[in-house]
Write an enzyme that holds these catalytic residues in place. Structure first.
Site, PDB file in Angstrom:
ATOM      1  N   THR A  47       0.832  -1.206   0.000  1.00 51.71           N
ATOM      2  CA  THR A  47       0.000   0.000   0.000  1.00 51.71           C
ATOM      3  C   THR A  47       0.861   1.248   0.000  1.00 51.71           C
ATOM      4  O   THR A  47       0.553   2.234  -0.678  1.00 51.71           O
ATOM      5  CB  THR A  47      -0.957   0.003   1.212  1.00 51.71           C
ATOM      6  N   CYS A  48       1.962   1.204   0.736  1.00 52.86           N
ATOM      7  CA  CYS A  48       2.852   2.360   0.828  1.00 52.86           C
ATOM      8  C   CYS A  48       3.445   2.717  -0.539  1.00 52.86           C
ATOM      9  O   CYS A  48       3.502   3.884  -0.915  1.00 52.86           O
ATOM     10  CB  CYS A  48       3.969   2.081   1.828  1.00 52.86           C
TER      11      CYS A  48
END
Length: 157
Positions: A47-48
């Site tokens: 996600t980062c």
């Protein structure tokens, strides 16, 4: 946990630059400036890398046009990992500050323990800091990604 109206604690970060390793302090980064600070659980994580950081890269000009001096990304990773992640994402618009031992995140009460996944990590959050004072704090509930997005912070500016 830190809250709106609190002053950020004085700690040192690690930052790998073209001139070598630097250790900027909280006051050096935040004093006299309006800063958007966002934290991720780990560099290179899905996600980062796919959404959180890219959103801030894409909206950096619009965020800065709202009077923000600096956009900072931090994580409980070392400065070498943060620099490699910044380079891999072509993130020249973002300042990457490593909190390798988690001292900043411990001081603001935004750590989480992930055991064998990575140990001590930062929670996912974003804040607006004006001259060292927190004016907005958006902490994500576990396994979510909504309130710390670049779009959410831009709308709050």
């Amino acid at each position: 946990m830190i809250k709106v109206g609190d002053t950020l604690p004085e700690v040192s970060f690690a930052q790998l630059t073209a001139d070598g390793m630097k250790n900027p302090t909280t006051s050096e980064v935040f004093a006299g400036k309006k800063v958007v600070l966002f934290a991720v659980p780990g560099a290179f994580t899905p996600t980062c890398s796919a959404a959180h950081l890219p959103g801030y890269i894409a909206l950096a000009d619009q965020i800065k046009a709202k009077g923000v001096d600096t956009i900072v990304c931090t994580a409980v990773n070392d400065a070498f990992v943060m620099k490699a992640w910044a380079d891999s994402q072509n993130a020249e618009e973002i300042t990457f500050l490593a909190d390798g031992g988690g001292s900043f995140h411990k001081a603001i009460g935004l750590t989480m323990e992930t055991a064998d996944f990575g140990g001590l990590r930062s929670q996912r959050y974003a804040m607006i800091v004006d001259n060292g004072v927190v004016t907005l704090l958006n902490v994500e509930p576990p396994k979510t990604f909504e309130v710390s997005k670049a779009e959410t912070i831009l709308a709050a500016l």
